[in-house]
Design a protein around this motif. Structure first.
Motif, PDB file in Angstrom:
ATOM      1  N   TRP A  78       0.815  -1.210   0.000  1.00  0.00           N
ATOM      2  CA  TRP A  78       0.000   0.000   0.000  1.00  0.00           C
ATOM      3  C   TRP A  78       0.854   1.267   0.000  1.00  0.00           C
ATOM      4  O   TRP A  78       0.402   2.319  -0.425  1.00  0.00           O
ATOM      5  CB  TRP A  78      -0.992  -0.028   1.168  1.00  0.00           C
ATOM      6  CG  TRP A  78      -0.508   0.522   2.465  1.00  0.00           C
ATOM      7  CD1 TRP A  78       0.590   0.137   3.166  1.00  0.00           C
ATOM      8  CD2 TRP A  78      -1.130   1.568   3.208  1.00  0.00           C
ATOM      9  NE1 TRP A  78       0.696   0.872   4.318  1.00  0.00           N
ATOM     10  CE2 TRP A  78      -0.359   1.756   4.375  1.00  0.00           C
ATOM     11  CE3 TRP A  78      -2.269   2.355   3.023  1.00  0.00           C
ATOM     12  CZ2 TRP A  78      -0.673   2.708   5.329  1.00  0.00           C
ATOM     13  CZ3 TRP A  78      -2.581   3.302   3.978  1.00  0.00           C
ATOM     14  CH2 TRP A  78      -1.787   3.479   5.117  1.00  0.00           C
ATOM     15  N   ASP A  79       2.104   1.173   0.460  1.00  0.00           N
ATOM     16  CA  ASP A  79       2.991   2.336   0.386  1.00  0.00           C
ATOM     17  C   ASP A  79       4.289   2.012  -0.365  1.00  0.00           C
ATOM     18  O   ASP A  79       5.297   2.694  -0.197  1.00  0.00           O
ATOM     19  CB  ASP A  79       3.303   2.867   1.784  1.00  0.00           C
ATOM     20  CG  ASP A  79       4.004   1.842   2.684  1.00  0.00           C
ATOM     21  OD1 ASP A  79       4.274   0.709   2.210  1.00  0.00           O
ATOM     22  OD2 ASP A  79       4.275   2.172   3.852  1.00  0.00           O
ATOM     23  N   GLU A  82       6.177   4.729  -2.207  1.00  0.00           N
ATOM     24  CA  GLU A  82       6.876   5.744  -1.431  1.00  0.00           C
ATOM     25  C   GLU A  82       8.367   5.440  -1.299  1.00  0.00           C
ATOM     26  O   GLU A  82       9.171   6.344  -1.061  1.00  0.00           O
ATOM     27  CB  GLU A  82       6.239   5.874  -0.044  1.00  0.00           C
ATOM     28  CG  GLU A  82       4.809   6.390  -0.085  1.00  0.00           C
ATOM     29  CD  GLU A  82       4.174   6.446   1.290  1.00  0.00           C
ATOM     30  OE1 GLU A  82       4.903   6.291   2.297  1.00  0.00           O
ATOM     31  OE2 GLU A  82       2.948   6.650   1.368  1.00  0.00           O
ATOM     32  N   LYS A 279      -3.466   9.070   3.452  1.00  0.00           N
ATOM     33  CA  LYS A 279      -3.381   7.684   3.927  1.00  0.00           C
ATOM     34  C   LYS A 279      -4.203   7.486   5.199  1.00  0.00           C
ATOM     35  O   LYS A 279      -4.812   6.431   5.403  1.00  0.00           O
ATOM     36  CB  LYS A 279      -1.924   7.314   4.193  1.00  0.00           C
ATOM     37  CG  LYS A 279      -1.072   7.233   2.957  1.00  0.00           C
ATOM     38  CD  LYS A 279       0.407   7.107   3.293  1.00  0.00           C
ATOM     39  CE  LYS A 279       0.727   5.832   4.036  1.00  0.00           C
ATOM     40  NZ  LYS A 279       2.181   5.689   4.283  1.00  0.00           N
ATOM     41  N   ASP A 296       1.719  12.575  -4.435  1.00  0.00           N
ATOM     42  CA  ASP A 296       0.828  11.416  -4.539  1.00  0.00           C
ATOM     43  C   ASP A 296      -0.623  11.825  -4.721  1.00  0.00           C
ATOM     44  O   ASP A 296      -1.465  10.999  -5.085  1.00  0.00           O
ATOM     45  CB  ASP A 296       0.951  10.532  -3.297  1.00  0.00           C
ATOM     46  CG  ASP A 296       2.264   9.775  -3.234  1.00  0.00           C
ATOM     47  OD1 ASP A 296       2.914   9.627  -4.291  1.00  0.00           O
ATOM     48  OD2 ASP A 296       2.653   9.329  -2.134  1.00  0.00           O
TER      49      ASP A 296
END
Length: 422
Positions: A78-79, A82, A279, A296
């Motif tokens: 999910w990240d 990053e 988030k 993002d």
């Protein structure tokens, strides 16, 4: 340094090359049972050997965790994107929060133009370079038509002078000032795909901003190739593909830059999607879009993890080496290639014209006067993987990660033989 067109000299350069060991980090196609001489990193970079491990990690997590991989994988999905921000920020001269990875290049440029092409009845024109990459031309034409303008009126081209192969910075700046308060957007390729010229992005950005225009850059041929300082230059946005000098794999995900002055704004025009929300509240499924405070916010959907894995592997290599070391070798190996071309040209009854100016990165574009496609075909059959552009230009891009000085020498000998056998 005084170059020599000999095998011994090329091998001496390789022996003192601080990056020589990184050749072993890549897979090479083979022709005639030998590793190719690869000059097309400006089109598709070679595969880093470590990419397989990064992809296998994702495949294993998918197999063992299924949907739980989003949160409980070693690199949670999910990240996952990053993890690329800091490394890409170093390469383009940006803060990590100004970076995101999503979609592909032209898709991202379209999405960014939603935010940064806001034409009015008076300020509606876009400045691009003459004969920009076709995808950029199609994108710009479709955008101005979507806003109700005629591309013939709205798109202004910065042209090269007649008989010259490169743009002059002063001509581009003059064109910006000439269009003046009618200019809504400057959007150009930072490194030209055809002639390999590196435009003066700092000066052009400053000039565009001085007349009140937004300024964006297509950095397809720039990222991983030349020094960039997008934040300090004050560019509004940029986008790039990752499969050329970044070696992330065919058609892989694109990176974007959005200057921090545009971040955290809920009123900026933007096409929006679930993954652009904060988030902290994303899984509350609120009906209102609440943009994250980073680039993002331009993401629409969850990122393609299997695509990002080899990109992350490649970024690990860049982080190990650093752009300073890559550019140092790049300058020397391109200069040596130029010397080889000039030396071979003096030995054969042919004329090579290097149309790439000194403001350049990895690429030399060579106009082969008196030669045709048959020479290109010969090179390819001999394991020299290069690129042909009409009418008779070959593009040579000796990427410093995996090209050697000995490659340059052997290329010269193959080129010479191909010309003399006519």
């Amino acid at each position: 340094m005084t170059f020599q067109n000999t095998l011994e000299f090329a091998q001496q350069l390789d022996a003192t090359d601080a990056l020589a060991q990184y050749r072993n980090e890549f897979h090479y196609p083979q022709v005639n049972a030998k590793d190719v001489i690869y000059f097309t990193g400006n089109s598709l970079g070679l595969q880093p050997k470590r990419a397989q491990r990064f992809v296998d990690e994702v495949m294993k997590d998918w197999r063992d965790l299924a949907v739980e991989g989003h949160f409980y994988a070693d690199k949670p999905w999910w990240d996952y994107h990053e993890r690329l921000a800091a490394g890409l920020g170093k390469l383009v001269g940006a803060k990590p929060k100004e970076i995101s990875v999503m979609n592909t290049l032209t898709v991202n440029l379209h999405l960014l133009m939603v935010s940064f092409y806001k034409p009015t009845a008076k300020r509606f024109k876009i400045l691009c370079e003459e004969k920009a990459f076709p995808s950029d031309q199609y994108m710009l034409q479709s955008q101005v038509r979507f806003h109700g303008f005629d591309p013939k009126d709205a798109i202004v081209e910065a042209k090269k002078r007649e008989g010259e192969h490169a743009w002059r910075t002063e001509d581009i700046l003059q064109k910006i000032n000439e269009v003046g308060d009618e200019l809504a957007l400057v959007l150009m390729g930072g490194v030209n795909y055809y002639n390999g010229q590196v435009l003066d992005m700092k000066a052009i950005t400053k000039a565009g901003k001085s007349v009140g225009a937004f300024v964006g850059w297509d950095l397809a041929h720039a990222v991983g190739n030349v020094e960039l300082s997008l934040h300090d230059w004050g560019a509004d946005f940029a986008a790039w593909c990752s499969y050329k000098y970044m070696n992330s794999g065919p058609g892989n995900a694109s990176g974007i830059f959005v200057h921090e002055k545009h971040l955290g704004k809920s009123d900026i025009p933007r096409f929006e999607g679930w993954w652009g929300t904060k988030k902290e509240t994303r899984f509350l499924m609120k009906p209102e879009f609440d943009p994250t405070e980073t680039a993002d916010a331009w993401q629409l959907s969850n990122p393609p993890i299997l695509s990002l894995a080899p990109y992350l592997a490649s970024l690990e290599l860049f982080d190990e080496v650093g752009m300073e070391a890559l550019i140092k070798k790049q300058k020397q190996i391109v200069a040596y290639l130029e010397f080889i071309l000039q030396d071979i040209d003096a030995q054969v009854d042919s004329t090579f014209e290097i149309i790439t100016p000194q403001d350049r990165g990895c690429q030399l574009s060579v106009l082969l006067h008196g030669e045709g496609r048959s020479l290109f075909d010969y090179l390819m059959k001999q394991g020299v993987i290069t690129d042909w552009r009409e009418p008779n230009v070959i593009r040579l891009a000796p990427a410093p990660f995996y090209c050697s000085y000995e490659d340059m020498y052997h290329f010269g000998q193959i080129l010479k033989k191909g010309i003399l056998q006519k």
